[in-house]
Design a protein around this motif. Sequence first.
Motif, PDB file in Angstrom:
ATOM      1  N   GLY A   1       0.772  -1.232   0.000  1.00  0.00           N
ATOM      2  CA  GLY A   1       0.000   0.000   0.000  1.00  0.00           C
ATOM      3  C   GLY A   1       0.801   1.278   0.000  1.00  0.00           C
ATOM      4  O   GLY A   1       0.225   2.360   0.117  1.00  0.00           O
ATOM      5  N   GLU A   2       2.115   1.193  -0.163  1.00  0.00           N
ATOM      6  CA  GLU A   2       2.935   2.406  -0.159  1.00  0.00           C
ATOM      7  C   GLU A   2       3.340   2.774  -1.581  1.00  0.00           C
ATOM      8  O   GLU A   2       3.719   1.914  -2.377  1.00  0.00           O
TER       9      GLU A   2
ATOM     10  N   SER B   1       1.135   6.512   1.891  1.00  0.00           N
ATOM     11  CA  SER B   1       0.267   5.336   1.917  1.00  0.00           C
ATOM     12  C   SER B   1      -1.179   5.802   1.837  1.00  0.00           C
ATOM     13  O   SER B   1      -1.726   6.306   2.821  1.00  0.00           O
TER      14      SER B   1
ATOM     15  N   SER C   1      -5.043   6.123   2.122  1.00  0.00           N
ATOM     16  CA  SER C   1      -5.920   5.543   3.136  1.00  0.00           C
ATOM     17  C   SER C   1      -6.804   4.441   2.568  1.00  0.00           C
ATOM     18  O   SER C   1      -7.188   3.506   3.274  1.00  0.00           O
ATOM     19  N   SER C   2      -7.130   4.521   1.265  1.00  0.00           N
ATOM     20  CA  SER C   2      -8.007   3.524   0.648  1.00  0.00           C
ATOM     21  C   SER C   2      -7.377   2.136   0.609  1.00  0.00           C
ATOM     22  O   SER C   2      -8.089   1.136   0.454  1.00  0.00           O
TER      23      SER C   2
ATOM     24  N   ASN D   1      -5.305   0.972   3.096  1.00  0.00           N
ATOM     25  CA  ASN D   1      -4.908   0.525   4.436  1.00  0.00           C
ATOM     26  C   ASN D   1      -5.656  -0.700   4.917  1.00  0.00           C
ATOM     27  O   ASN D   1      -5.093  -1.551   5.606  1.00  0.00           O
ATOM     28  N   CYS D   2      -6.940  -0.796   4.568  1.00  0.00           N
ATOM     29  CA  CYS D   2      -7.743  -1.869   5.118  1.00  0.00           C
ATOM     30  C   CYS D   2      -8.055  -2.953   4.084  1.00  0.00           C
ATOM     31  O   CYS D   2      -8.816  -3.909   4.380  1.00  0.00           O
TER      32      CYS D   2
END
Length: 321
Positions: free
Chosen positions: A293-294, A308, A310-311, A313-314
């Motif tokens: 995610g980075e 990174s 936010s979309s 992250n999870c």
Amino acid sequence: MTTYFTPERHGYAVRFSPFHKDRIAVATSQQFGLAGGGTLFILDRTPVGTLENLATFEWSDGLFDVVWSEGNPDIAVTGSGDGYLQIWSLRHPTMPVKTLHEHSKEVYSVNWSFHNRERILSASWDCSVKTWDLGYSASTRTYEGHTQLVYDAVWSPGTPSMFASVAGDGMLHIWAEDIASAPSLSVHAHDAEVLSCDWSKYDHNIVATGASDGLIRIWDIRKLNSAVYELQGCEYAVRRVKFSPYHSSILASASYDFTTRIWDYKESPDAIETVKHHSEFVYGLDFNNHVPGELADCGWDSLVHIFSPSSLNCLPLSEPR
């Protein structure tokens, strides 16, 4: 977010090292690439989250792309406005350890083979693509299927002898490396200049294209009669498209509308996140293969960012490739 400023140098390309999770290379040019020289910055992220300059390399013309070696952590290759490729070594911090020169115009794209650690692709505004073996001074083959400026050429991650190229003629060509006379597959991908392409890391039949019409299209090379997905939302040209190495249907784009966008192409034709932390064209973009995610991006505002979204992250990680 981690940021670095390259004064009087405008960012064209950024790449994470395949060996070091905190190292990036940034290719830049003076005067927006229209005149002057170029600088390659090698930046390391420190334990406190800042970026420090590990090395700086200078060239007499603008640098438009950079790629790390897949076999040697100290080697990077750039392409420049005078038609040269430069091979730089962190162990020799003054001049290139080697230069390659056959292109007659700007080298706008360089790409290193995942499968052959001595193999490089270069794409040029002289309308050609060339393959190179670093053990030699001359190119191994020249591919001349495009009728206008070639902006990007990328090796397939799944088939060692295959690569894709895109150009100002609106075409996406798929090439077999040992056949230079004509592309194996072709499609008129956009009614505009196609500036970037990339292969999916999870489905090796999938290629994305980004064009000056602001559209991103997803193609399946087994049925190239029409795009399988079209992504809309960029207000100006899409300069880079990159597939995620950790999420099978995620890709990112960098655009002249000052944005970096995150897309889930199987879920929606709209971006799932729009990041606007540049005040000029965004040119360079890359995912970190070591950190899920980075991303890193760079632009004409002389800023380089590692961040990174936010979309991502999870999102659960896709199964290993």
